[in-house]
Design an enzyme around this catalytic site. Structure first.
Site, PDB file in Angstrom:
ATOM      1  N   CYS A 154       1.422  -1.035  -0.261  1.00  0.00           N
ATOM      2  CA  CYS A 154      -0.014  -0.014   0.165  1.00  0.00           C
ATOM      3  C   CYS A 154       0.954   1.287  -0.381  1.00  0.00           C
ATOM      4  O   CYS A 154       0.531   2.286  -0.814  1.00  0.00           O
ATOM      5  CB  CYS A 154      -0.845   0.044   0.979  1.00  0.00           C
ATOM      6  SG  CYS A 154      -0.803  -0.182   2.634  1.00  0.00           S
ATOM      7  N   VAL A 158      -0.014   4.272  -1.893  1.00  0.00           N
ATOM      8  CA  VAL A 158      -0.368   5.664  -1.895  1.00  0.00           C
ATOM      9  C   VAL A 158       1.099   6.367  -2.959  1.00  0.00           C
ATOM     10  O   VAL A 158      -0.013   7.685  -3.174  1.00  0.00           O
ATOM     11  CB  VAL A 158      -0.104   5.914  -0.766  1.00  0.00           C
ATOM     12  CG1 VAL A 158      -0.194   7.584   0.016  1.00  0.00           C
ATOM     13  CG2 VAL A 158      -1.208   4.973  -0.449  1.00  0.00           C
TER      14      VAL A 158
END
Lengths: 514, 490
Positions: A154, A158
């Site tokens: 992640c 991001v």
């Protein structure tokens, strides 16, 4: 103090009087309610079992407690390990990879190779390009894989790293020393904050199939059938499926076959074992059909197969009906009669079901797991006349809830059978206390539910950390259904013995023959 | 140093391993590999290895992240608090109940260690921020778990990247409700390993447990002259319990365990103890130093692995107290000595001369060496996942012979070292376990004690000895070779 001839570990050591005293003494310093006012703890414990608590619990909107799902890159790692000599490579922080590896290893009791490019703060600011350049080169130099399959954590998602561009840049900088121009670096974006591990499976499978086949489309079909197992944690299931396909004499490619990788014989160790040959994967676009065994874990991938004009579609070979459908599909695709071998296997399964049915019939079950697993398992429970009272899926895909509801509606007990989409295992705890069942079917996370509710747990699912070798068996095909039948029936019988072993009280029913 | 000496073999193995790397990576890794000599005064750290640096990308490191260091190690075992894995679902799931931090309590009612609380971030939380969701999480936890004595917010990677302010959200909620809420900025990308997570977590203990004086249940605890705290024992398999029994037998009062089987009240009480006893230096030296500076509490490191080190440590601890404690300390040592002798007599003949290679984290790569040597086993290689220079300096005092030292060793190197040096036992973590077992090598997990333990203290040593014997002398390793295999095969 230990007795040297009878050394015991913590289980029994801490039951000794000297340790009981230590633990009792410790309570005077503790600030937990159990040490301060045990009656209050008991009162609250009781409250958590009731309808009032259940309503508050089911009304939760923000906090997830004891989930029954994991995140995308886990599924991507599984896909990669299903291809020959392929290293799963996770672009992001190495902490994630330590977790993926230990999670799979605890389940399979097998090594799980996977690298990361160890991004840290500076990569968070400047992007992970230099990590990827070094990482791909080092990975290729050390482990000499035939393919590297890149997914993302992640963190990388991001900050928005571009995998395609990075892979090209890495090859350019390497200049062919470790990463030849045609060295396959496949990739998929697998953000942990969307979907679950099955979404990651789908994304990586889609990535590998689409990227490896680029420019390989031929005029003529190779006549093969592609089989995609999905997020399959039962090694034996993959083998059962292969045996079924092979019994038709069909030419096929199992895309993402990790059955040898996570089932290596002792005696020697090599990092990679088995897997779909890269050459076969490159040719998968030219197959005549693609069958996915897990519809909800391959939504995107199967859209692509449809675009490729592959026939086949999805088929879930768990249970009798599911296996029948799979077999019929193969008969249709191959234009062949169902082989006698399968007819005999089916006959044996049905014979066994007819032998054991009294013990499963009418029994109430709670069950949780991935959406496709649940479709197969609920079907099997219904085939046996059991009642799937609570069917819970923490990571449902679109259409799943309706599909299960429709299945449950075929049961005479339909009104008492509930589907719980998007709920977690702390919800399940409330459900079990307020609307109890006879047995639970699920993974190791059911262990605490078993302790709290006294409902026996039948270990079927993923992950299973605290029972050995179950993953080696099959739960698919006629032979897999026989395993399910055996495990469930014998657990029912174990429980029956447990309840009837009271000497001179219940043991009149402690029958020798059941 | 002859050509066949252990040291020569070790140096050759390092040289060989470095050949596989591209140039840049080889240069980097060379600094992390060395051969430690117990008497080599020229070595600044053990084997002169460098540590606590970024991992080389793409090499299959065994390291974890800052979140693992905070949630998994320091905060997670505090039993009467709820620990939220704040962010996407994975981190909390992969780290759930894997470390065997034993505790006594009614899970889900007044204790919460083996559960997984997560804010389970979705795309919209990333896009619009997750602070509101966090606030709601805190409300829901207090409504459903009224006996929790506080909540920690363990940040996963995205939190620090999307600009969430968990500190403000936590503070607002804490002010409104009077609850103890501890925001921890332990995003996984911070630092190079678990280690920074320990440090960050230690700092939040300082800020939210010591400085904020949280409310605690029950009567205040009166202070005595013999109060001590166990720091840096995570009670894996009950280690802290088999440690505190010895301290209590010698007349000390253990008022707190950090953080295995800990409650927030014990942590608060720690600022009043006479001496802090530090087992895992790496993960909790920060808070020990802080207590020394702020509250004048001295701290000493101790080692309860194996009788030799246990005896030394017990005496070192007793020396801080009066003669009555010192006398009782000798009584304790005398009481257990016959048991130690019996264990050694039983197992030493079965284990004598067997060689061991270790790779663990925290304190164990040096602390367990003595326990092996007590059984006549010889440690010939060791290394840490996330150590600093001070750990390697301390390691030099614990090794007995030429020892290959590997910092942040990766799968490739460890496999190569094991193949080159052919130990009789490898002791490391779950990720490496089955690699070596497949090679037919006895193996013990030294993070989780392989689902056994405790290994601390005298009672723990008995379990340790029995487990090592079990691993090395099990008949199963002899089955790899089939009757039809020819000599030299398999």
């Amino acid at each position: 103090m230990q007795e040297v001839e009878k050394i015991v570990n913590g289980q029994k050591l801490f039951q000794r009087p000297e340790y009981k005293e230590v633990l009792a003494n410790k309570k005077q310093f503790e600030g937990g309610m159990g040490a301060i006012n045990p009656a209050k703890t008991a009162e609250i414990a009781e409250w958590t079992k009731g309808w009032d608590y259940r309503e508050k619990n089911l009304a939760r909107e923000a906090i997830t407690i004891n989930p029954a799902k994991a995140c995308q890159p886990l599924g991507a790692v599984m896909v990669a390990l299903g291809f020959e000599n392929t290293m799963p490579y996770v672009h992001g922080s190495h902490g994630c990879v330590a977790y993926f590896r230990s999670y799979f290893t605890k389940h399979f009791k097998e090594p799980t190779p996977c690298v990361s490019d160890s991004m840290t703060e500076d990569a968070a600011v400047f992007g992970g390009l230099s990590n990827m350049k070094d990482g791909l080169k080092n990975c290729a130099a050390l482990y000499k894989p035939e393919m590297i399959a890149v997914s993302t954590t992640c963190m990388a998602e991001v900050i928005g790293d571009d995998l395609y561009a990075f892979a090209i840049a890495a090859k350019e900088e390497d200049g062919g020393e470790f990463l030849a121009e045609d060295f396959p670096i496949t990739y998929a974006h697998t953000p942990s904050f969307t979907g679950s591990h099955i979404t990651g499976y789908d994304n990586m499978m889609h990535g590998i199939m689409s990227q490896l086949t680029e420019g390989n489309k031929k005029e003529e079909s190779n006549g093969k059938i592609n089989i995609i197992p999905g997020f399959e944690t039962y090694i034996g299931s993959i083998r059962s499926v292969k045996a079924i396909v092979e019994s038709f004499g069909a030419e096929y490619t199992m895309l993402g076959d990790h059955s040898d990788q996570w089932d290596m014989p002792a005696g020697d160790y090599s990092m990679f074992a088995g897997g779909t040959p890269i050459a076969d994967a490159k040719d998968c676009i030219n197959a005549k059909a693609t069958i996915s065994l897990q519809k909800y874990a391959t939504v995107k991938t199967m859209k692509m197969a449809k675009k490729w004009k592959h026939v086949g579609g999805t088929s879930n070979p768990i249970g009798l009906k599911g296996t029948d459908e799979f077999v019929m599909k193969l008969a249709e695709l191959t234009g062949k009669e169902v082989p006698q071998k399968l007819k005999t296997e089916r006959g044996r399964l049905v014979d066994a079901m007819q032998d054991s049915y009294p013990y499963m019939h009418g029994k109430k079950f709670a069950i949780w797991g991935d959406p496709d697993f649940l479709v197969g398992m609920v079907s099997f429970l219904l085939e046996m006349g059991a009642e799937p009272t609570h069917v819970l899926c923490n990571n449902p895909a679109r259409g799943w809830e309706d599909e299960i509801r429709a299945m449950l509606d075929t049961s005479p007990a339909s009104a008492d059978c509930h589907v719980w989409a998007g709920k977690d295992l702390w919800h399940m705890r409330s459900l079990l206390f307020t609307e109890p069942v006879d047995f639970m079917i699920g993974n190791s996370y059911g262990k605490e539910l078993m302790r709290d509710t006294n409902i026996p747990l039948i270990y079927i699912g993923f992950p299973i950390f605290d029972r050995h070798h179950l993953h080696r068996y099959s739960i698919s095909g006629y032979d897999g259904a026989l395993n399910l039948l055996t495990w469930i029936t014998n657990k029912v019988l174990d429980q029956l013995d447990e309840e009837t072993k009271g000497i001179a009280s219940t043991d009149y029913f402690f029958d020798l023959v059941r | 140093m002859g050509p066949d000496s252990l040291e020569a073999k070790q140096k050759a193995a390092i040289e060989e391993v470095l050949k596989a790397y591209p140039e840049k990576a080889a240069k980097n890794r060379a600094k992390h590999l060395g051969v430690g000599g117990p008497d080599d005064e020229s070595q600044k750290t053990c084997g002169n290895v460098r540590s606590n640096k970024k991992t080389v990308p793409g090499v299959m490191s065994q390291r974890g992240c800052a979140y693992a260091g905070s949630k998994g190690v320091v905060w997670g075992p505090v039993k009467d608090m709820v620990h939220i894995s704040h962010g996407p679902v994975g981190c909390g799931q992969y780290s759930r109940a894997g470390r065997r931090n034993y505790y006594i309590g009614t899970t889900g009612v007044d204790t919460f260690v083996t559960m997984n609380f997560t804010s389970d971030f979705q795309e919209k939380d990333i896009v619009f921020g997750g602070d509101k969701k966090l606030d709601k999480c805190l409300h829901e936890i207090d409504a459903l778990f009224p006996l929790n004595n506080g909540i920690t917010v363990q940040s996963e990677c995205p939190i620090g990247l999307i600009g969430d302010d968990i500190n403000a959200t936590s503070k607002m909620y804490a002010n409104k409700t009077g609850q103890t809420i501890v925001p921890v900025n332990c995003e996984g990308f911070r630092g190079v390993s678990q280690s920074l997570g320990h440090h960050i977590a230690n700092d939040t203990v300082r800020d939210y447990i010591f400085d904020a004086s949280p409310k605690t249940l029950g009567e205040p605890i009166a202070v005595t002259e013999y109060d001590v705290a166990i720091i840096g024992d995570y009670n894996i398999g009950g280690d802290a319990w088999s440690s505190r029994i010895l301290l209590e037998e010698m007349g000390l009062r253990v008022v707190a365990q950090w953080s295995g089987d800990a409650t927030i009240k014990e942590m608060v009480q720690t600022t009043k103890v006479k001496l802090n006893l530090l087992h895992c230096y790496r993960s909790m030296n920060y808070i020990s130093r802080h207590m020394e500076k702020e509250y004048g509490i001295p701290w000493i490191e101790y080692n309860f692995f194996g009788p030799s080190q246990t005896v030394k440590s017990l005496r070192k601890i007793a020396a801080f107290f009066d003669e009555s404690i010192q006398a009782k300390c000798e009584e304790v040592i005398a009481k257990y000595q016959p048991m130690v002798d019996a264990i050694t007599n039983k197992f030493r003949p079965r284990l004598e001369g067997k060689t061991v290679m270790l790779f663990v984290g925290g304190l164990r790569p040096r602390h367990v060496i003595g326990a092996y040597e007590d059984l006549g086993m010889e440690v010939i290689g060791t290394g840490y996942e996330f150590a600093h220079d001070d750990d390697y300096k301390r390691t030099k005092d614990e090794i007995f012979r030429s020892t290959v030292i590997y910092d942040d060793v990766n799968e490739y190197e460890l496999e190569a070292f094991v193949k080159a040096l052919q130990p009789d036992l490898v002791a490391s973590g779950i990720k490496e376990k089955y690699v070596f077992q497949k090679m037919g090598l006895p193996y013990r997990q030294m993070h989780s004690w392989d689902y056994s333990g405790p290994y601390h203290g005298y009672d723990g040593f008995a379990v340790f000895a029995a487990d090592m014997d079990l691993a090395i002398n099990s008949p199963v390793w002899g089955h790899s070779k089939a009757p039809w295999d020819k000599e030299g095969e398999v």
